[in-house]
Design an enzyme around this catalytic site. Structure first.
Site, PDB file in Angstrom:
ATOM      1  N   ARG A 115      32.010 -11.866  35.566  1.00  0.00           N
ATOM      2  CA  ARG A 115      31.219 -13.001  35.062  1.00  0.00           C
ATOM      3  C   ARG A 115      32.128 -14.077  34.455  1.00  0.00           C
ATOM      4  O   ARG A 115      33.177 -13.785  33.905  1.00  0.00           O
ATOM      5  CB  ARG A 115      30.178 -12.490  34.051  1.00  0.00           C
TER       6      ARG A 115
ATOM      7  N   ARG B  16      21.419 -12.451  40.582  1.00  0.00           N
ATOM      8  CA  ARG B  16      20.010 -12.034  40.613  1.00  0.00           C
ATOM      9  C   ARG B  16      19.204 -12.785  41.660  1.00  0.00           C
ATOM     10  O   ARG B  16      18.228 -12.249  42.184  1.00  0.00           O
ATOM     11  CB  ARG B  16      19.380 -12.233  39.232  1.00  0.00           C
TER      12      ARG B  16
ATOM     13  N   ASP C 144      15.894 -14.593  31.760  1.00  0.00           N
ATOM     14  CA  ASP C 144      16.047 -13.183  32.134  1.00  0.00           C
ATOM     15  C   ASP C 144      14.803 -12.608  32.818  1.00  0.00           C
ATOM     16  O   ASP C 144      14.810 -11.447  33.233  1.00  0.00           O
ATOM     17  CB  ASP C 144      16.352 -12.341  30.888  1.00  0.00           C
TER      18      ASP C 144
ATOM     19  N   SER D 159      23.088 -22.835  27.962  1.00  0.00           N
ATOM     20  CA  SER D 159      23.413 -21.443  27.658  1.00  0.00           C
ATOM     21  C   SER D 159      23.499 -21.211  26.151  1.00  0.00           C
ATOM     22  O   SER D 159      24.327 -21.805  25.468  1.00  0.00           O
ATOM     23  CB  SER D 159      24.746 -21.051  28.304  1.00  0.00           C
TER      24      SER D 159
ATOM     25  N   GLY E 256      27.218  -9.376  28.290  1.00  0.00           N
ATOM     26  CA  GLY E 256      27.698 -10.756  28.245  1.00  0.00           C
ATOM     27  C   GLY E 256      27.553 -11.364  26.860  1.00  0.00           C
ATOM     28  O   GLY E 256      28.406 -12.149  26.424  1.00  0.00           O
TER      29      GLY E 256
ATOM     30  N   ARG F 161      18.012  -5.273  34.779  1.00  0.00           N
ATOM     31  CA  ARG F 161      16.743  -5.951  35.051  1.00  0.00           C
ATOM     32  C   ARG F 161      16.361  -5.893  36.532  1.00  0.00           C
ATOM     33  O   ARG F 161      15.182  -5.900  36.875  1.00  0.00           O
ATOM     34  CB  ARG F 161      16.779  -7.389  34.546  1.00  0.00           C
TER      35      ARG F 161
HETATM   36  C1  S3P Z   1      21.400 -14.483  25.485  1.00  0.00           C
HETATM   37  C2  S3P Z   1      21.425 -15.640  26.224  1.00  0.00           C
HETATM   38  C3  S3P Z   1      21.123 -15.691  27.665  1.00  0.00           C
HETATM   39  C4  S3P Z   1      20.455 -14.405  28.171  1.00  0.00           C
HETATM   40  C5  S3P Z   1      21.089 -13.161  27.602  1.00  0.00           C
HETATM   41  C6  S3P Z   1      21.037 -13.184  26.085  1.00  0.00           C
HETATM   42  C7  S3P Z   1      21.726 -14.554  24.050  1.00  0.00           C
HETATM   43  O1  S3P Z   1      22.335 -15.897  28.361  1.00  0.00           O
HETATM   44  O2  S3P Z   1      20.507 -14.358  29.573  1.00  0.00           O
HETATM   45  O3  S3P Z   1      20.418 -12.010  28.062  1.00  0.00           O
HETATM   46  O4  S3P Z   1      21.443 -13.580  23.316  1.00  0.00           O
HETATM   47  O5  S3P Z   1      22.265 -15.582  23.607  1.00  0.00           O
HETATM   48  P1  S3P Z   1      22.915 -17.383  28.662  1.00  0.00           P
HETATM   49  O6  S3P Z   1      23.189 -18.037  27.378  1.00  0.00           O
HETATM   50  O7  S3P Z   1      24.172 -17.153  29.451  1.00  0.00           O
HETATM   51  O8  S3P Z   1      21.850 -18.049  29.483  1.00  0.00           O
END
Ligand code: S3P
Length: 448
Positions: free
Chosen positions: A129, A358, A327, A174, A101, A402
């Site tokens: 997603r 999750r 996470d 986020s 993601g 995870r």
């Molecule tokens: C991350 C942000 C988080 C986290 C992902 C890594 C990042 O996601 O869950 O593992 O590196 O910016 P969200 O921004 O969707 O919460």
């Protein structure tokens, strides 16, 4: 859908004795992605030590190569010769983000703002997603998207001749959305501002500054942070040392807590306050964790964590803690299932849109191994009795690294073994998981 095909490998964890030893968990995933991205678009050479060589980060490496960056590993050091922001080339093929993601959302902002067309896809998990959370603000900046219904991958994005700088207030907490807008803002003439009502992880801000961008953070009247980035900076190659990822350290940490008599040292772990929610939560539950040798590593606070087997009690974890441990809830749930008393994790809506749902999978899996759990709205409630649950089940990992690691950690403490149907997904963030855990005394092996 996926171009990366895994052969599923079932893994099984069995009750083990105390864990002991010293390990350095793998590099921080967020910092690793950004070191490749920023090194890839900078001028000159970036050298990265301690890079996480998980599949997620390798998806980012492949994408930066596709726009013209030269990336090679020399010994232990990753060397990146940047292509320059303005001189990125249009990728000739479809960019496969695999399970990642972070790669998808950040690169949609970074590449999407260039005056060419990029095509993004991912695996079966990533294609479910939500991407609308990034395409909505990026459309305001002039990027044009064609995606699947509901803003899902695969998608195509074409950048405008002139990117419009915007001010955007994050509707979800986020770091990926914040980063997508800021990275598109690199290509805009003028100042792009992201307003963040609740603090989320900040490696984008810290590292953009270190690479030479002008980025100012100010407090607004309502307490929100306004992050203002001046577009079209000249980024210069840097030396980066990646700390160990607290999100990966979380697994040996909880495993050591659950086995009486354990004593494990986790070296070089990043303890940035915006990432440290798990430590606060475990300490509230009675965990014996000592932070040794606190220091700075390349601008990030790190420490060595000494973790000892502990008697845990349940705790209420407020919604305000979600961003700093987003996470880590699955593995904290494993600890809560072995603690005495009730734990309540409040406000886990974001967990539903991670590599899997999750919240649902943790609840279902814990129920299958004999724990008492309830889901009320977006809250997870776990009733512990001070003993690990029975175990004796196979957990479906649904392409979620995870979920796989969390239930394997629990299986080290349950009287009956716990299996996961597919451990190959662990390679997305922690390829050395089984080896490092077994080196500490865990018993994780291939299943039937
Ligand atoms: C991350 C942000 C988080 C986290 C992902 C890594 C990042 O996601 O869950 O593992 O590196 O910016 P969200 O921004 O969707 O919460």
């Amino acid at each position: 859908m996926t171009q990366t095909h895994h052969t599923s490998v079932s893994l099984v964890a069995q009750t083990c004795g105390p864990l002991s030893g010293t390990i350095t968990p793998p590099g921080d995933k967020s910092i690793s992605h950004r070191s490749i991205m920023f090194g890839g678009i900078a001028q000159g050479r970036t050298r990265v030590r301690g890079l996480l060589e998980g599949e997620d980060v390798l998806s980012t490496v492949a994408a930066l190569r596709a726009v013209g960056a030269k990336i090679a590993k020399e010994g232990e050091v990753w060397q990146i010769d940047g292509v320059g922001l303005e001189t990125m080339a249009e990728p000739s093929g479809v960019l496969d983000m695999g399970n990642s993601g972070t790669s998808a959302r950040l690169l949609i902002g970074l590449l999407g703002a260039r005056p060419f067309t990029s095509f993004f896809t991912g695996d079966g998990s990533l294609c479910k997603r939500p991407m609308g959370r990034v395409t909505v603000p990026l459309e305001q900046m002039g990027l044009r998207f064609m995606s699947r219904v509901g803003g899902r991958l695969p998608l195509a994005v074409t950048g405008p001749e002139r990117v419009q700088p915007i001010t955007y207030r994050l509707p979800v907490a986020s770091a990926q959305v914040k980063s997508a807008v800021l990275l598109a803002g690199l290509s805009a003439e003028g100042v792009t501002t992201v307003i963040e009502p609740v603090p989320t992880r900040d490696p984008t801000e810290r590292m953009l500054r270190a690479f030479g961008a002008k980025l100012d953070v100010t407090k607004m009247d309502d307490g929100a942070d306004a992050i203002a980035l001046t577009g079209r900076p000249t980024l210069m190659g840097q030396e980066v040392q990646v700390p160990a990822d607290i999100s990966s350290a979380a697994f040996p940490m909880v495993a050591a807590l659950l086995r009486e008599g354990s004593e494990v040292r986790l070296m070089n772990v990043g303890i940035n306050e915006r990432r440290a929610g798990l430590l606060h939560s475990l300490l509230e539950m009675g965990a014996d964790i000592t932070l040794e040798n606190k220091r700075d590593l390349c601008g990030e606070p790190v420490a060595d964590l000494l973790v000892r087997g502990s008697v845990l009690k349940g705790a209420t974890i407020p919604e305000s803690r979600v961003p700093s441990m987003v996470d880590e809830y699955p593995v904290l749930a494993m600890a809560a299932a072995c603690a005495s008393g009730t734990s309540r994790f409040i406000g886990l809506a974001e967990l539903r849109v991670k590599e899997s749902d999750r919240l649902a999978l943790v609840a279902k899996g814990l129920e299958a191994v004999g724990a008492k759990v309830e889901v009320e709205g977006d809250d997870l409630i776990i009733h512990g009795n001070g003993q690990p649950p029975r175990g004796g089940a196979t957990i479906a990992t649904a392409l979620d690294h995870r979920i796989a690691m969390s239930f394997l950690v629990l299986g080290l403490a349950t009287p009956e073994p716990i299996a996961v149907d597919d451990g190959s997904v662990i390679a997305t963030s922690f390829p050395s998981f089984v080896e490092l855990m077994n080196g500490l005394g865990a018993r994780i092996g291939e299943g039937a």
